[in-house]
Design a protein around this motif. Structure first.
Motif, PDB file in Angstrom:
ATOM      1  N   MET A 128       8.614  -0.767   5.345  1.00  0.00           N
ATOM      2  CA  MET A 128       7.216  -0.775   5.760  1.00  0.00           C
ATOM      3  C   MET A 128       6.456  -1.781   4.900  1.00  0.00           C
ATOM      4  O   MET A 128       6.663  -1.889   3.704  1.00  0.00           O
ATOM      5  CB  MET A 128       6.612   0.624   5.596  1.00  0.00           C
ATOM      6  CG  MET A 128       5.166   0.679   6.026  1.00  0.00           C
ATOM      7  SD  MET A 128       4.460   2.342   6.030  1.00  0.00           S
ATOM      8  CE  MET A 128       5.031   2.919   7.608  1.00  0.00           C
ATOM      9  N   ARG A 129       5.557  -2.500   5.522  1.00  0.00           N
ATOM     10  CA  ARG A 129       4.725  -3.465   4.806  1.00  0.00           C
ATOM     11  C   ARG A 129       3.652  -2.728   4.001  1.00  0.00           C
ATOM     12  O   ARG A 129       3.134  -1.706   4.444  1.00  0.00           O
ATOM     13  CB  ARG A 129       4.111  -4.443   5.777  1.00  0.00           C
ATOM     14  CG  ARG A 129       5.200  -5.272   6.499  1.00  0.00           C
ATOM     15  CD  ARG A 129       4.625  -6.098   7.586  1.00  0.00           C
ATOM     16  NE  ARG A 129       4.156  -5.202   8.654  1.00  0.00           N
ATOM     17  CZ  ARG A 129       3.633  -5.585   9.788  1.00  0.00           C
ATOM     18  NH1 ARG A 129       3.474  -6.867  10.033  1.00  0.00           N
ATOM     19  NH2 ARG A 129       3.252  -4.733  10.702  1.00  0.00           N
ATOM     20  N   VAL A 130       3.322  -3.269   2.819  1.00  0.00           N
ATOM     21  CA  VAL A 130       2.401  -2.609   1.902  1.00  0.00           C
ATOM     22  C   VAL A 130       1.198  -3.504   1.619  1.00  0.00           C
ATOM     23  O   VAL A 130       1.352  -4.696   1.353  1.00  0.00           O
ATOM     24  CB  VAL A 130       3.099  -2.253   0.570  1.00  0.00           C
ATOM     25  CG1 VAL A 130       2.113  -1.622  -0.405  1.00  0.00           C
ATOM     26  CG2 VAL A 130       4.284  -1.337   0.804  1.00  0.00           C
ATOM     27  N   ILE A 131       0.021  -2.919   1.676  1.00  0.00           N
ATOM     28  CA  ILE A 131      -1.216  -3.586   1.286  1.00  0.00           C
ATOM     29  C   ILE A 131      -1.600  -3.017  -0.080  1.00  0.00           C
ATOM     30  O   ILE A 131      -1.666  -1.801  -0.260  1.00  0.00           O
ATOM     31  CB  ILE A 131      -2.342  -3.321   2.300  1.00  0.00           C
ATOM     32  CG1 ILE A 131      -1.976  -3.904   3.653  1.00  0.00           C
ATOM     33  CG2 ILE A 131      -3.666  -3.885   1.801  1.00  0.00           C
ATOM     34  CD1 ILE A 131      -2.924  -3.508   4.766  1.00  0.00           C
ATOM     35  N   THR A 132      -1.843  -3.895  -1.031  1.00  0.00           N
ATOM     36  CA  THR A 132      -2.249  -3.475  -2.372  1.00  0.00           C
ATOM     37  C   THR A 132      -3.730  -3.771  -2.556  1.00  0.00           C
ATOM     38  O   THR A 132      -4.177  -4.885  -2.278  1.00  0.00           O
ATOM     39  CB  THR A 132      -1.421  -4.225  -3.441  1.00  0.00           C
ATOM     40  OG1 THR A 132      -0.036  -3.917  -3.229  1.00  0.00           O
ATOM     41  CG2 THR A 132      -1.819  -3.807  -4.838  1.00  0.00           C
ATOM     42  N   VAL A 133      -4.471  -2.761  -2.995  1.00  0.00           N
ATOM     43  CA  VAL A 133      -5.913  -2.912  -3.203  1.00  0.00           C
ATOM     44  C   VAL A 133      -6.343  -2.237  -4.501  1.00  0.00           C
ATOM     45  O   VAL A 133      -5.611  -1.425  -5.064  1.00  0.00           O
ATOM     46  CB  VAL A 133      -6.735  -2.313  -2.035  1.00  0.00           C
ATOM     47  CG1 VAL A 133      -6.412  -2.990  -0.718  1.00  0.00           C
ATOM     48  CG2 VAL A 133      -6.551  -0.817  -1.948  1.00  0.00           C
ATOM     49  N   SER A 134      -7.550  -2.580  -4.922  1.00  0.00           N
ATOM     50  CA  SER A 134      -8.243  -1.886  -6.006  1.00  0.00           C
ATOM     51  C   SER A 134      -9.579  -1.425  -5.453  1.00  0.00           C
ATOM     52  O   SER A 134     -10.186  -2.120  -4.634  1.00  0.00           O
ATOM     53  CB  SER A 134      -8.487  -2.819  -7.182  1.00  0.00           C
ATOM     54  OG  SER A 134      -7.280  -3.193  -7.790  1.00  0.00           O
ATOM     55  N   ALA A 135     -10.027  -0.258  -5.890  1.00  0.00           N
ATOM     56  CA  ALA A 135     -11.279   0.293  -5.385  1.00  0.00           C
ATOM     57  C   ALA A 135     -11.991   1.062  -6.482  1.00  0.00           C
ATOM     58  O   ALA A 135     -11.378   1.464  -7.474  1.00  0.00           O
ATOM     59  CB  ALA A 135     -10.999   1.215  -4.198  1.00  0.00           C
ATOM     60  N   ILE A 136     -13.290   1.266  -6.271  1.00  0.00           N
ATOM     61  CA  ILE A 136     -14.075   2.069  -7.202  1.00  0.00           C
ATOM     62  C   ILE A 136     -14.677   3.253  -6.458  1.00  0.00           C
ATOM     63  O   ILE A 136     -15.275   3.104  -5.398  1.00  0.00           O
ATOM     64  CB  ILE A 136     -15.196   1.253  -7.876  1.00  0.00           C
ATOM     65  CG1 ILE A 136     -14.594   0.096  -8.672  1.00  0.00           C
ATOM     66  CG2 ILE A 136     -16.037   2.159  -8.797  1.00  0.00           C
ATOM     67  CD1 ILE A 136     -15.611  -0.779  -9.389  1.00  0.00           C
ATOM     68  N   CYS A 137     -14.505   4.418  -7.046  1.00  0.00           N
ATOM     69  CA  CYS A 137     -15.119   5.643  -6.554  1.00  0.00           C
ATOM     70  C   CYS A 137     -16.435   5.805  -7.309  1.00  0.00           C
ATOM     71  O   CYS A 137     -16.439   6.180  -8.481  1.00  0.00           O
ATOM     72  CB  CYS A 137     -14.182   6.831  -6.806  1.00  0.00           C
ATOM     73  SG  CYS A 137     -14.846   8.419  -6.287  1.00  0.00           S
ATOM     74  N   PHE A 138     -17.540   5.473  -6.636  1.00  0.00           N
ATOM     75  CA  PHE A 138     -18.866   5.644  -7.213  1.00  0.00           C
ATOM     76  C   PHE A 138     -19.315   7.065  -6.909  1.00  0.00           C
ATOM     77  O   PHE A 138     -19.418   7.442  -5.738  1.00  0.00           O
ATOM     78  CB  PHE A 138     -19.862   4.652  -6.609  1.00  0.00           C
ATOM     79  CG  PHE A 138     -19.651   3.240  -7.052  1.00  0.00           C
ATOM     80  CD1 PHE A 138     -20.155   2.795  -8.267  1.00  0.00           C
ATOM     81  CD2 PHE A 138     -18.948   2.347  -6.257  1.00  0.00           C
ATOM     82  CE1 PHE A 138     -19.971   1.480  -8.682  1.00  0.00           C
ATOM     83  CE2 PHE A 138     -18.752   1.031  -6.662  1.00  0.00           C
ATOM     84  CZ  PHE A 138     -19.264   0.596  -7.879  1.00  0.00           C
TER      85      PHE A 138
END
Length: 137
Positions: A1-11
């Motif tokens: 399966m193809r993977v998308i890598t992200v970073s996020a902030i939980c405000f």
């Protein structure tokens, strides 16, 4: 399966509500963030993305790691998602910029059952926040 890598902030607001955003042309609400540029660390990526998407300036020392999570991508069928999520309780005034069409604050207790919230939020981040709330009571 193809993977998308992200970073996020939980405000997180003082009342417990969490900021989620919806990108133009999509229906899912997600944490603000995005994909890292070449050689960019996860925290730096998250800080850069919220500046570009929301006009929010936040220093690296004002966010803390919440966790690394894996689930399915909200807007890309057939893709897995690998997300480094950070959190902060700093007060912000987000504005939808770039590809962001809308922003909203949602209580995780409501969002956990909202099918419009991304799997990352419904299945992982919101349950974690609700478990923390329960332990604090």
């Amino acid at each position: 399966m193809r993977v998308i890598t992200v970073s996020a902030i939980c405000f997180e607001r003082e009342d417990g509500a969490v900021l989620t955003v919806r990108k133009r042309g999509t229906s899912a609400w997600m944490l603000p963030g995005g994909k890292p540029e070449a050689g960019e660390g996860a925290a730096a990526c998250a800080v850069r993305e919220v500046l570009e998407e929301l006009g929010v300036v936040i220093a690296l020392d004002r966010i803390e790691p919440m966790g690394d999570f894996e689930t399915r991508a909200a807007n890309e069928a057939g893709f897995a998602l690998r997300a480094s999520v950070f959190r902060t309780r700093d007060a912000i005034a987000p504005e939808p910029l770039a590809e962001i069409e809308a922003v909203r604050w949602i209580d995780p207790a409501v969002g956990i059952d909202d099918e419009a919230e991304a799997p990352l939020n419904r299945e992982l981040v919101f349950p974690l926040l609700l478990a923390e709330r329960a332990r604090q009571r």
